[in-house]
Write a protein that holds these residues in place. Structure first.
Motif, PDB file in Angstrom:
ATOM      1  N   ASP A 138       0.836  -1.202   0.000  1.00  0.00           N
ATOM      2  CA  ASP A 138       0.000   0.000   0.000  1.00  0.00           C
ATOM      3  C   ASP A 138       0.873   1.256   0.000  1.00  0.00           C
ATOM      4  O   ASP A 138       0.600   2.217  -0.722  1.00  0.00           O
ATOM      5  N   VAL A 139       1.915   1.243   0.804  1.00  0.00           N
ATOM      6  CA  VAL A 139       2.813   2.394   0.901  1.00  0.00           C
ATOM      7  C   VAL A 139       3.582   2.557  -0.417  1.00  0.00           C
ATOM      8  O   VAL A 139       3.705   3.669  -0.946  1.00  0.00           O
ATOM      9  N   TYR A 140       4.079   1.448  -0.948  1.00  0.00           N
ATOM     10  CA  TYR A 140       4.790   1.459  -2.228  1.00  0.00           C
ATOM     11  C   TYR A 140       3.906   2.063  -3.326  1.00  0.00           C
ATOM     12  O   TYR A 140       4.340   2.919  -4.095  1.00  0.00           O
ATOM     13  N   ARG A 141       2.673   1.657  -3.374  1.00  0.00           N
ATOM     14  CA  ARG A 141       1.750   2.195  -4.378  1.00  0.00           C
ATOM     15  C   ARG A 141       1.438   3.669  -4.133  1.00  0.00           C
ATOM     16  O   ARG A 141       1.286   4.439  -5.077  1.00  0.00           O
ATOM     17  N   ALA A 142       1.346   4.069  -2.863  1.00  0.00           N
ATOM     18  CA  ALA A 142       1.094   5.474  -2.549  1.00  0.00           C
ATOM     19  C   ALA A 142       2.251   6.357  -3.020  1.00  0.00           C
ATOM     20  O   ALA A 142       2.058   7.544  -3.292  1.00  0.00           O
ATOM     21  N   LEU A 143       3.421   5.784  -3.131  1.00  0.00           N
ATOM     22  CA  LEU A 143       4.590   6.511  -3.634  1.00  0.00           C
ATOM     23  C   LEU A 143       4.629   6.540  -5.160  1.00  0.00           C
ATOM     24  O   LEU A 143       5.562   7.078  -5.748  1.00  0.00           O
ATOM     25  N   GLY A 144       3.647   5.931  -5.788  1.00  0.00           N
ATOM     26  CA  GLY A 144       3.606   5.901  -7.246  1.00  0.00           C
ATOM     27  C   GLY A 144       4.278   4.688  -7.847  1.00  0.00           C
ATOM     28  O   GLY A 144       4.648   4.710  -9.020  1.00  0.00           O
ATOM     29  N   SER A 145       4.460   3.635  -7.050  1.00  0.00           N
ATOM     30  CA  SER A 145       5.099   2.393  -7.506  1.00  0.00           C
ATOM     31  C   SER A 145       6.428   2.663  -8.202  1.00  0.00           C
ATOM     32  O   SER A 145       6.593   2.418  -9.399  1.00  0.00           O
ATOM     33  N   PRO A 146       7.410   3.178  -7.445  1.00  0.00           N
ATOM     34  CA  PRO A 146       8.696   3.482  -8.072  1.00  0.00           C
ATOM     35  C   PRO A 146       9.321   2.255  -8.733  1.00  0.00           C
ATOM     36  O   PRO A 146       9.061   1.116  -8.329  1.00  0.00           O
ATOM     37  N   THR A 147      10.137   2.502  -9.732  1.00  0.00           N
ATOM     38  CA  THR A 147      10.827   1.434 -10.456  1.00  0.00           C
ATOM     39  C   THR A 147      11.649   0.605  -9.470  1.00  0.00           C
ATOM     40  O   THR A 147      12.389   1.154  -8.657  1.00  0.00           O
ATOM     41  N   LEU A 148      11.488  -0.708  -9.561  1.00  0.00           N
ATOM     42  CA  LEU A 148      12.196  -1.589  -8.634  1.00  0.00           C
ATOM     43  C   LEU A 148      13.611  -1.924  -9.097  1.00  0.00           C
ATOM     44  O   LEU A 148      14.464  -2.250  -8.283  1.00  0.00           O
ATOM     45  N   PHE A 149      13.843  -1.854 -10.397  1.00  0.00           N
ATOM     46  CA  PHE A 149      15.130  -2.294 -10.922  1.00  0.00           C
ATOM     47  C   PHE A 149      15.790  -1.201 -11.748  1.00  0.00           C
ATOM     48  O   PHE A 149      15.110  -0.445 -12.433  1.00  0.00           O
ATOM     49  N   ALA A 150      17.095  -1.168 -11.709  1.00  0.00           N
ATOM     50  CA  ALA A 150      17.850  -0.178 -12.458  1.00  0.00           C
ATOM     51  C   ALA A 150      18.311  -0.729 -13.809  1.00  0.00           C
ATOM     52  O   ALA A 150      19.002  -0.048 -14.536  1.00  0.00           O
ATOM     53  N   ILE A 151      17.914  -1.962 -14.129  1.00  0.00           N
ATOM     54  CA  ILE A 151      18.321  -2.524 -15.418  1.00  0.00           C
ATOM     55  C   ILE A 151      17.150  -2.460 -16.388  1.00  0.00           C
ATOM     56  O   ILE A 151      15.994  -2.439 -15.980  1.00  0.00           O
ATOM     57  N   GLY A 152      17.476  -2.401 -17.650  1.00  0.00           N
ATOM     58  CA  GLY A 152      16.420  -2.327 -18.652  1.00  0.00           C
ATOM     59  C   GLY A 152      16.967  -2.607 -20.038  1.00  0.00           C
ATOM     60  O   GLY A 152      18.111  -3.039 -20.207  1.00  0.00           O
ATOM     61  N   HIS A 153      16.157  -2.346 -21.028  1.00  0.00           N
ATOM     62  CA  HIS A 153      16.530  -2.616 -22.416  1.00  0.00           C
ATOM     63  C   HIS A 153      17.439  -1.529 -22.968  1.00  0.00           C
ATOM     64  O   HIS A 153      17.317  -0.367 -22.603  1.00  0.00           O
ATOM     65  N   ARG A 154      18.279  -1.970 -23.904  1.00  0.00           N
ATOM     66  CA  ARG A 154      19.124  -1.019 -24.621  1.00  0.00           C
ATOM     67  C   ARG A 154      18.252  -0.160 -25.533  1.00  0.00           C
ATOM     68  O   ARG A 154      18.451   1.034 -25.656  1.00  0.00           O
ATOM     69  N   SER A 155      17.248  -0.783 -26.130  1.00  0.00           N
ATOM     70  CA  SER A 155      16.244  -0.061 -26.912  1.00  0.00           C
ATOM     71  C   SER A 155      14.931  -0.829 -26.808  1.00  0.00           C
ATOM     72  O   SER A 155      14.925  -2.056 -26.674  1.00  0.00           O
ATOM     73  N   GLN A 156      13.828  -0.116 -26.871  1.00  0.00           N
ATOM     74  CA  GLN A 156      12.518  -0.731 -26.660  1.00  0.00           C
ATOM     75  C   GLN A 156      12.021  -1.506 -27.875  1.00  0.00           C
ATOM     76  O   GLN A 156      11.307  -2.485 -27.725  1.00  0.00           O
ATOM     77  N   ASN A 157      12.336  -1.068 -29.060  1.00  0.00           N
ATOM     78  CA  ASN A 157      11.868  -1.720 -30.285  1.00  0.00           C
ATOM     79  C   ASN A 157      13.045  -2.030 -31.199  1.00  0.00           C
ATOM     80  O   ASN A 157      13.213  -1.405 -32.246  1.00  0.00           O
ATOM     81  N   PRO A 158      13.856  -3.002 -30.806  1.00  0.00           N
ATOM     82  CA  PRO A 158      15.053  -3.290 -31.604  1.00  0.00           C
ATOM     83  C   PRO A 158      14.708  -4.000 -32.920  1.00  0.00           C
ATOM     84  O   PRO A 158      13.749  -4.772 -32.996  1.00  0.00           O
ATOM     85  N   THR A 159      15.522  -3.732 -33.920  1.00  0.00           N
ATOM     86  CA  THR A 159      15.387  -4.457 -35.193  1.00  0.00           C
ATOM     87  C   THR A 159      16.295  -5.681 -35.204  1.00  0.00           C
ATOM     88  O   THR A 159      16.057  -6.613 -35.956  1.00  0.00           O
ATOM     89  N   CYS A 160      17.296  -5.674 -34.334  1.00  0.00           N
ATOM     90  CA  CYS A 160      18.230  -6.797 -34.250  1.00  0.00           C
ATOM     91  C   CYS A 160      17.544  -7.980 -33.562  1.00  0.00           C
ATOM     92  O   CYS A 160      16.977  -7.846 -32.476  1.00  0.00           O
ATOM     93  N   LEU A 161      17.603  -9.151 -34.196  1.00  0.00           N
ATOM     94  CA  LEU A 161      16.957 -10.346 -33.642  1.00  0.00           C
ATOM     95  C   LEU A 161      17.596 -10.782 -32.326  1.00  0.00           C
ATOM     96  O   LEU A 161      16.903 -11.281 -31.435  1.00  0.00           O
ATOM     97  N   ILE A 162      18.894 -10.572 -32.194  1.00  0.00           N
ATOM     98  CA  ILE A 162      19.573 -10.925 -30.936  1.00  0.00           C
ATOM     99  C   ILE A 162      19.042 -10.042 -29.812  1.00  0.00           C
ATOM    100  O   ILE A 162      18.696 -10.527 -28.733  1.00  0.00           O
ATOM    101  N   GLU A 163      18.955  -8.750 -30.082  1.00  0.00           N
ATOM    102  CA  GLU A 163      18.457  -7.830 -29.051  1.00  0.00           C
ATOM    103  C   GLU A 163      16.995  -8.122 -28.716  1.00  0.00           C
ATOM    104  O   GLU A 163      16.578  -8.002 -27.567  1.00  0.00           O
TER     105      GLU A 163
END
Length: 153
Positions: free
Chosen positions: A76-101
């Motif tokens: 409840d408290v976490y959500r009241a804070l706006g559900s902050p991002t839990l992880f600092a890792i993410g994608h290099r790009s959101q819509n990659p054309t490279c099949l590996i990515e």
């Protein structure tokens, strides 16, 4: 990398509010966090909007707990804070054309969703009352334990 410590800080403040019979001014709460009263007021205003705390203006005013600690979860408290991002890792790009990515993104998406689900499920099982109980147990143990002198041989 800078960590988002808002959840930890807010839980700290909520436990202080639970321990107090009086409203606590933003300045005193800021002192407990070694922070700024303006930052505390801004954060607490969001918690007030979520119904977790209330505020009183004027002399003797400040913040009070407005929720039931036995029913209020850390989620409840976490959500009241706006559900902050839990992880600092993410994608290099959101819509990659490279099949590996694309393969990498799919693997990371599933893993991060699973980890987030486990964390939020755990936060749902923990209440403010449970945190307060742990605090009281620790305080009692510290009062009963002999005080160690780190400089003694």
């Amino acid at each position: 990398m800078s960590l988002d410590s808002r959840l930890s800080s807010v839980l700290h403040l909520l436990l202080h509010l639970m321990e107090s019979q009086e409203a606590i001014p933003s300045g005193r709460l800021a002192t407990a966090l070694n922070s700024n009263p303006v930052v505390v007021r801004r954060t607490m205003a969001g918690l007030r909007d979520a119904g977790l705390v209330s505020s009183e203006k004027g002399h003797g005013g400040g913040w009070r707990l407005a929720c039931d600690p036995a029913r209020t979860t850390l989620l409840d408290v976490y959500r009241a804070l706006g559900s902050p991002t839990l992880f600092a890792i993410g994608h290099r790009s959101q819509n990659p054309t490279c099949l590996i990515e694309q393969a990498v993104n799919v693997a990371l998406d599933g893993t991060l969703r699973e980890a987030e689900a486990r964390i939020t499920a755990r936060l749902q099982t923990l209440t403010l009352a449970a945190l307060a109980s742990d605090f009281h147990s620790r305080r009692q143990l510290s009062l009963c334990a002999p005080q160690e002198n780190p400089h003694a041989l």
